[in-house]
Design a protein around this motif. Structure first.
Motif, short mmCIF file in Angstrom:
data_model
loop_
_atom_site.label_atom_id
_atom_site.label_comp_id
_atom_site.label_asym_id
_atom_site.label_seq_id
_atom_site.Cartn_x
_atom_site.Cartn_y
_atom_site.Cartn_z
N UNK A 121 22.38 -50.54 -6.99
CA UNK A 121 23.49 -50.09 -6.16
C UNK A 121 24.81 -50.05 -6.92
N UNK A 122 24.90 -50.79 -8.01
CA UNK A 122 26.13 -50.84 -8.80
C UNK A 122 26.33 -49.60 -9.68
N UNK A 123 25.30 -48.82 -9.91
CA UNK A 123 25.39 -47.66 -10.80
C UNK A 123 25.15 -46.37 -10.01
N UNK A 124 26.00 -45.39 -10.25
CA UNK A 124 25.97 -44.14 -9.46
C UNK A 124 24.61 -43.46 -9.49
N UNK A 125 23.99 -43.33 -10.66
CA UNK A 125 22.72 -42.59 -10.75
C UNK A 125 21.62 -43.24 -9.91
N UNK A 126 21.47 -44.54 -10.04
CA UNK A 126 20.42 -45.23 -9.29
C UNK A 126 20.79 -45.37 -7.82
N UNK A 127 22.08 -45.56 -7.54
CA UNK A 127 22.53 -45.61 -6.15
C UNK A 127 22.25 -44.28 -5.45
N UNK A 128 22.46 -43.16 -6.15
CA UNK A 128 22.19 -41.85 -5.56
C UNK A 128 20.72 -41.67 -5.21
N UNK A 129 19.83 -42.24 -6.00
CA UNK A 129 18.40 -42.20 -5.67
C UNK A 129 18.16 -42.97 -4.37
N UNK A 130 18.72 -44.18 -4.30
CA UNK A 130 18.55 -45.03 -3.11
C UNK A 130 19.11 -44.40 -1.84
N UNK A 131 20.18 -43.64 -1.98
CA UNK A 131 20.89 -43.13 -0.81
C UNK A 131 20.62 -41.64 -0.57
N UNK A 132 19.62 -41.08 -1.23
CA UNK A 132 19.30 -39.66 -1.04
C UNK A 132 18.99 -39.42 0.44
N UNK A 133 19.74 -38.53 1.11
CA UNK A 133 19.52 -38.29 2.53
C UNK A 133 18.14 -37.72 2.85
N UNK A 134 17.50 -37.09 1.89
CA UNK A 134 16.17 -36.50 2.13
C UNK A 134 15.05 -37.53 2.08
N UNK A 135 15.33 -38.72 1.57
CA UNK A 135 14.29 -39.74 1.40
C UNK A 135 13.76 -40.23 2.74
N UNK A 136 12.45 -40.36 2.81
CA UNK A 136 11.78 -40.90 4.00
C UNK A 136 10.81 -42.03 3.63
#
Length: 158
Positions: A121-136
């Motif tokens: 969560x501290x790094x933009x690239x990995x945070x973006x994976x975690x918070x991808x709106x398409x993820x289910x």
């Protein structure tokens, strides 16, 4: 934006540290389901705070993540390619996942799922994976070496 979540995560980290049995191993294999559920709750809390929908645990993504974590240990490096040069998508497909893999987060050496989640969560690239709106779907896997070093893999998919 994530300050209340990170504060709650810090409390969970402190509690997780208190659970250590002092055996040299950080993770008891019998705790795998509880670890995945705790991680799912923390991921979904971060996603809710970011205004995106929740994800659900995927057994197939868990299996692909576990396999890759062990393979990273064998390779001696954290990277997104398998020793057979497979991608996250190919490994998930082999494990039976038929959705699209949106991203993979990897790490080595973190003591707990919550520690590694905080680092992601501290790094933009990995945070973006975690918070991808398409993820289910969410998969979390790890491999702990006899020395106690842990290799972590998290997969998110549609």
């Amino acid at each position: 934006m994530f300050r209340p979540f990170l504060a709650a995560l810090a409390v969970l980290l402190a509690l997780a540290a208190c659970e250590s049995g002092g055996t040299g191993h950080k993770i008891n294999p019998a705790d795998a389901d509880a670890i995945r559920l705790r991680n799912l709750d923390a991921v979904n809390a971060a996603r809710a705070q970011a205004g995106v929908g929740p994800v659900q645990i995927s057994a197939q993504l868990n299996a692909a993540a576990d396999t890759h974590a062990r393979d990273m240990s064998v390779q001696g490096r954290a990277w997104h390619f398998g020793s057979d040069l497979t991608s996250p998508r190919e490994r998930a497909f082999r494990a039976g996942y038929r959705g699209e893999v949106l991203g993979e987060n990897i790490s080595e050496g973190a003591d707990s799922d919550l520690t590694v989640l905080k680092s992601w969560l501290d790094f933009a690239d990995t945070r973006n994976v975690l918070l991808d709106p398409a993820a289910r779907g969410l998969g979390l896997g790890w491999y702990e070496e006899p020395t106690g070093k842990i290799w972590w893999v998290q997969l998110l998919g549609e």
